[in-house]
Design an enzyme around this catalytic site. Structure first.
Site, PDB file in Angstrom:
ATOM      1  N   ALA A  46       0.815  -1.396   0.000  1.00 30.68           N
ATOM      2  CA  ALA A  46       0.037   0.154   0.082  1.00 30.68           C
ATOM      3  C   ALA A  46       0.745   1.160  -0.173  1.00 30.68           C
ATOM      4  O   ALA A  46       0.309   2.417  -0.216  1.00 30.68           O
ATOM      5  CB  ALA A  46      -0.776  -0.069   1.010  1.00 30.68           C
ATOM      6  N   GLY A  49       3.538   3.330  -5.606  1.00 30.55           N
ATOM      7  CA  GLY A  49       3.157   2.920  -6.739  1.00 30.55           C
ATOM      8  C   GLY A  49       1.807   2.494  -6.890  1.00 30.55           C
ATOM      9  O   GLY A  49       0.825   3.401  -6.585  1.00 30.55           O
ATOM     10  N   TYR A 232      10.474  -9.166 -20.256  1.00 23.32           N
ATOM     11  CA  TYR A 232       9.492  -9.035 -19.305  1.00 23.32           C
ATOM     12  C   TYR A 232       8.589 -10.333 -19.540  1.00 23.32           C
ATOM     13  O   TYR A 232       8.573 -11.326 -18.926  1.00 23.32           O
ATOM     14  CB  TYR A 232       8.644  -7.793 -19.379  1.00 23.32           C
ATOM     15  CG  TYR A 232       7.880  -8.004 -17.996  1.00 23.32           C
ATOM     16  CD1 TYR A 232       8.361  -6.987 -17.114  1.00 23.32           C
ATOM     17  CD2 TYR A 232       6.675  -8.242 -17.926  1.00 23.32           C
ATOM     18  CE1 TYR A 232       7.581  -6.973 -15.735  1.00 23.32           C
ATOM     19  CE2 TYR A 232       5.843  -8.269 -16.905  1.00 23.32           C
ATOM     20  CZ  TYR A 232       6.357  -7.742 -15.806  1.00 23.32           C
ATOM     21  OH  TYR A 232       5.559  -7.492 -14.521  1.00 23.32           O
ATOM     22  N   VAL A 271       6.409   4.394 -13.751  1.00 23.27           N
ATOM     23  CA  VAL A 271       7.956   4.589 -13.140  1.00 23.27           C
ATOM     24  C   VAL A 271       7.424   4.327 -11.703  1.00 23.27           C
ATOM     25  O   VAL A 271       6.835   5.162 -11.003  1.00 23.27           O
ATOM     26  CB  VAL A 271       8.476   5.789 -13.675  1.00 23.27           C
ATOM     27  CG1 VAL A 271      10.151   5.705 -12.481  1.00 23.27           C
ATOM     28  CG2 VAL A 271       8.839   6.148 -14.955  1.00 23.27           C
ATOM     29  N   THR A 272       8.049   3.315 -11.019  1.00 23.61           N
ATOM     30  CA  THR A 272       7.835   3.122  -9.637  1.00 23.61           C
ATOM     31  C   THR A 272       9.186   2.389  -8.975  1.00 23.61           C
ATOM     32  O   THR A 272      10.044   2.142 -10.183  1.00 23.61           O
ATOM     33  CB  THR A 272       6.784   1.779  -9.369  1.00 23.61           C
ATOM     34  OG1 THR A 272       7.146   0.560  -9.916  1.00 23.61           O
ATOM     35  CG2 THR A 272       5.333   2.340  -9.751  1.00 23.61           C
TER      36      THR A 272
HETATM   37  P1  NAD Z   1       6.304  -0.614  -5.901  1.00 28.19           P
HETATM   38  O1  NAD Z   1       7.669  -0.916  -5.733  1.00 28.19           O
HETATM   39  O2  NAD Z   1       5.918   0.916  -6.103  1.00 28.19           O
HETATM   40  O3  NAD Z   1       5.401  -0.846  -4.638  1.00 28.19           O
HETATM   41  C1  NAD Z   1       5.539  -2.322  -4.058  1.00 28.19           C
HETATM   42  C2  NAD Z   1       4.807  -2.425  -2.736  1.00 28.19           C
HETATM   43  O4  NAD Z   1       5.111  -3.661  -2.331  1.00 28.19           O
HETATM   44  C3  NAD Z   1       5.614  -1.257  -1.858  1.00 28.19           C
HETATM   45  O5  NAD Z   1       4.194  -1.033  -0.877  1.00 28.19           O
HETATM   46  C4  NAD Z   1       6.136  -2.322  -0.740  1.00 28.19           C
HETATM   47  O6  NAD Z   1       6.397  -1.735   0.530  1.00 28.19           O
HETATM   48  C5  NAD Z   1       5.495  -3.713  -0.759  1.00 28.19           C
HETATM   49  N1  NAD Z   1       6.307  -4.719  -0.408  1.00 28.19           N
HETATM   50  C6  NAD Z   1       7.393  -5.108  -1.143  1.00 28.19           C
HETATM   51  N2  NAD Z   1       7.967  -6.520  -0.386  1.00 28.19           N
HETATM   52  C7  NAD Z   1       6.977  -6.459   0.580  1.00 28.19           C
HETATM   53  C8  NAD Z   1       6.801  -7.431   1.568  1.00 28.19           C
HETATM   54  N3  NAD Z   1       7.580  -8.436   1.873  1.00 28.19           N
HETATM   55  N4  NAD Z   1       5.973  -7.270   2.639  1.00 28.19           N
HETATM   56  C9  NAD Z   1       4.965  -6.328   2.652  1.00 28.19           C
HETATM   57  N5  NAD Z   1       4.994  -5.426   1.734  1.00 28.19           N
HETATM   58  C10 NAD Z   1       6.093  -5.471   0.633  1.00 28.19           C
HETATM   59  O7  NAD Z   1       5.615  -1.346  -7.167  1.00 28.19           O
HETATM   60  P2  NAD Z   1       4.346  -1.222  -8.180  1.00 28.19           P
HETATM   61  O8  NAD Z   1       5.262  -1.239  -9.546  1.00 28.19           O
HETATM   62  O9  NAD Z   1       3.524  -0.373  -7.856  1.00 28.19           O
HETATM   63  O10 NAD Z   1       4.131  -2.794  -8.192  1.00 28.19           O
HETATM   64  C11 NAD Z   1       2.961  -3.291  -7.754  1.00 28.19           C
HETATM   65  C12 NAD Z   1       2.118  -4.280  -8.603  1.00 28.19           C
HETATM   66  O11 NAD Z   1       1.809  -3.592 -10.001  1.00 28.19           O
HETATM   67  C13 NAD Z   1       3.210  -5.384  -9.037  1.00 28.19           C
HETATM   68  O12 NAD Z   1       2.518  -6.670  -8.937  1.00 28.19           O
HETATM   69  C14 NAD Z   1       3.733  -4.955 -10.427  1.00 28.19           C
HETATM   70  O13 NAD Z   1       4.029  -6.016 -11.031  1.00 28.19           O
HETATM   71  C15 NAD Z   1       2.300  -4.480 -11.115  1.00 28.19           C
HETATM   72  N6  NAD Z   1       2.441  -3.472 -12.167  1.00 28.19           N
HETATM   73  C16 NAD Z   1       3.422  -2.618 -12.167  1.00 28.19           C
HETATM   74  C17 NAD Z   1       3.670  -1.814 -13.432  1.00 28.19           C
HETATM   75  C18 NAD Z   1       4.841  -0.708 -13.658  1.00 28.19           C
HETATM   76  O14 NAD Z   1       4.871  -0.478 -14.788  1.00 28.19           O
HETATM   77  N7  NAD Z   1       5.089  -0.294 -12.175  1.00 28.19           N
HETATM   78  C19 NAD Z   1       2.819  -2.074 -14.572  1.00 28.19           C
HETATM   79  C20 NAD Z   1       1.871  -3.117 -14.442  1.00 28.19           C
HETATM   80  C21 NAD Z   1       1.777  -3.799 -13.092  1.00 28.19           C
END
Ligand code: NAD
Length: 393
Positions: A46, A49, A232, A271-272
């Protein structure tokens, strides 16, 4: 202390407390009211991203009570916290101002202990939840049953992938060889980012009786363009993401008595912290953002999740028109449209160090990256002395 960005490869080791708070508040103020949205929501991942954006749309669009889980670093007097730590506090403060319940538990979401703590908190404060957003992105997972620490590997499958890449700091475009993963590395990546933990969460919550009738759960995924498939979708991460489709089917069977529903949602590139760790994608992202901005349909995290909630999830029409052949919700339709992809593909072979500033949105992806850590946000005084040990008061 005066907090400046300290960038090491694809991460920034500092985060600006006031900048992160301003970034969260800007996202909150951008959301529109959402009628008939979720009421009691658990967001795993939460703090940044897509997970943070989902929590914001649920809480500030639909007025939902939200419980968040994340894995963030607390501050010390000499070291800033991680960005997500400050984001969580800013989110909770804004929710408190609106009188909406919001609590965040920090720790390892893959562990049984965290699942038990979440169940206790739901029982105490929410009773039952009607939505679970699974948005974890992690490089490691300690398996709760075997104790094995799995480490993901972001690698191609089968053959070495020779490809163009962008150094985001210098703007240099070069070519690299990415070596293929071993079978063990692929299996480890599926163990970390595949669907097993999502299933474990649903089993634990269902057995505890904390899922409301009609409960929904989402897990986020990415497919992207053929340009990035070798690193990917057709690579180790893609194998892990493919496993989400299997998990969604299994979860749907287990939720049938609740008339519940599990969906994989395909989102666009943003971008995250997680996406910055994937090799090669920054060049694709920079080209894509430029092309989408020129076409007027670029979205950031919050705008994209807002569209998801207002259309496929809680819109007026049936979800069916958003589904693909394996019943995933597709929100990546704008990114993957023929016009956008044709233009990105046209630019791909000609982009080089001397023209990257014209063909690609280098400034945009650099700015988005800094923003994750609370830098470059309008109205924030970056010369001011700030206390990094911001707490929950
Ligand atoms: P992010 O790095 O912004 O967020 C990841 C979150 O996971 C953070 O809140 C972090 O604290 C939490 N986290 C990580 N390890 C943890 C653990 N062991 N216990 C508890 N919390 C934990 O990532 P994001 O890019 O927002 O990715 C979220 C989802 O969205 C992923 O499944 C990703 O594949 C998907 N996604 C991302 C994109 C992109 O371009 N960034 C595109 C499509 C889908």
């Amino acid at each position: 202390m005066i907090v400046k960005p300290r960038i090491r490869g694809f991460i920034c080791t500092t985060a600006h407390p006031a900048g992160c708070a301003a970034n969260v508040r800007a996202q909150i103020s951008s959301v529109a009211p959402l009628a008939n949205g979720p009421k009691k929501v658990l967001v795993l991942g939460a703090s940044g991203g897509y997970g943070l954006a989902s929590r914001i749309v649920a809480a500030f669009g639909a007025g939902a009570e939200t419980l968040g889980v994340s894995f963030e670093r607390a501050p010390t007097p000499k070291r800033t916290a991680s960005a997500g730590w400050y984001n969580n506090i800013a989110f909770e403060q804004a929710a408190a101002e609106r009188g909406v319940y919001a609590k965040t538990l920090d720790g390892d979401a893959f562990s049984d202990a965290m699942k038990a703590a979440v169940i206790d908190e739901i029982r105490e404060s929410l009773g039952q939840i009607d939505l679970l957003v699974y948005s974890l992105a992690s490089p490691v997972r300690q398996h709760p049953r075997t104790g094995v620490l799995h480490r993901s590997a972001i690698k191609p499958l089968g053959e070495t992938f020779h490809v163009k890449t962008l150094n985001q700091d210098t703007g240099e475009v070069s070519e690299v060889d990415l070596l293929p993963a071993t079978e063990e590395e692929t299996a480890a990546t599926v163990a970390v980012m595949g669907g097993e933990d999502w299933e474990f969460w649903i089993d634990a919550l269902r057995d505890a009786g904390v899922l409301a009738p009609g409960f929904r759960t989402l897990s986020y995924t990415y497919i992207g363009s053929e340009l990035t498939w070798p690193i990917y979708w057709q690579a180790t991460l893609g194998k892990a993401k493919e496993d989400l489709d299997r998990a969604a089917r299994a979860i749907n069977e287990r939720l049938s008595d609740l008339t519940g529903e599990a969906r994989v949602v395909v989102l666009k590139a943003v971008v995250t912290q997680a996406s910055s760790a994937i090799p090669v994608v920054p060049l694709y992202f920079a080209l894509l953002f430029r092309v989408m901005k020129e076409a007027g349909n670029h979205e950031d995290c919050i705008a994209h999740i807002e569209r998801l909630f207002h259309t496929a999830l809680y819109g007026d029409g049936p979800v069916d028109s958003y589904l693909d052949d394996v019943a995933r919700i597709r929100m990546d339709d704008w990114e993957l449209s023929a016009e956008i992809q044709a233009e990105v593909t046209r630019r791909w072979p000609i982009v080089a160090g001397h023209n990257v500033g014209e063909l690609a949105d280098l400034d945009g992806i650099r700015g988005d990256f800094l923003k994750i850590f609370g830098f470059g946000i309008d109205g924030v005084d970056y010369e001011a002395d700030v206390d990094p040990t911001v707490g929950r008061g």
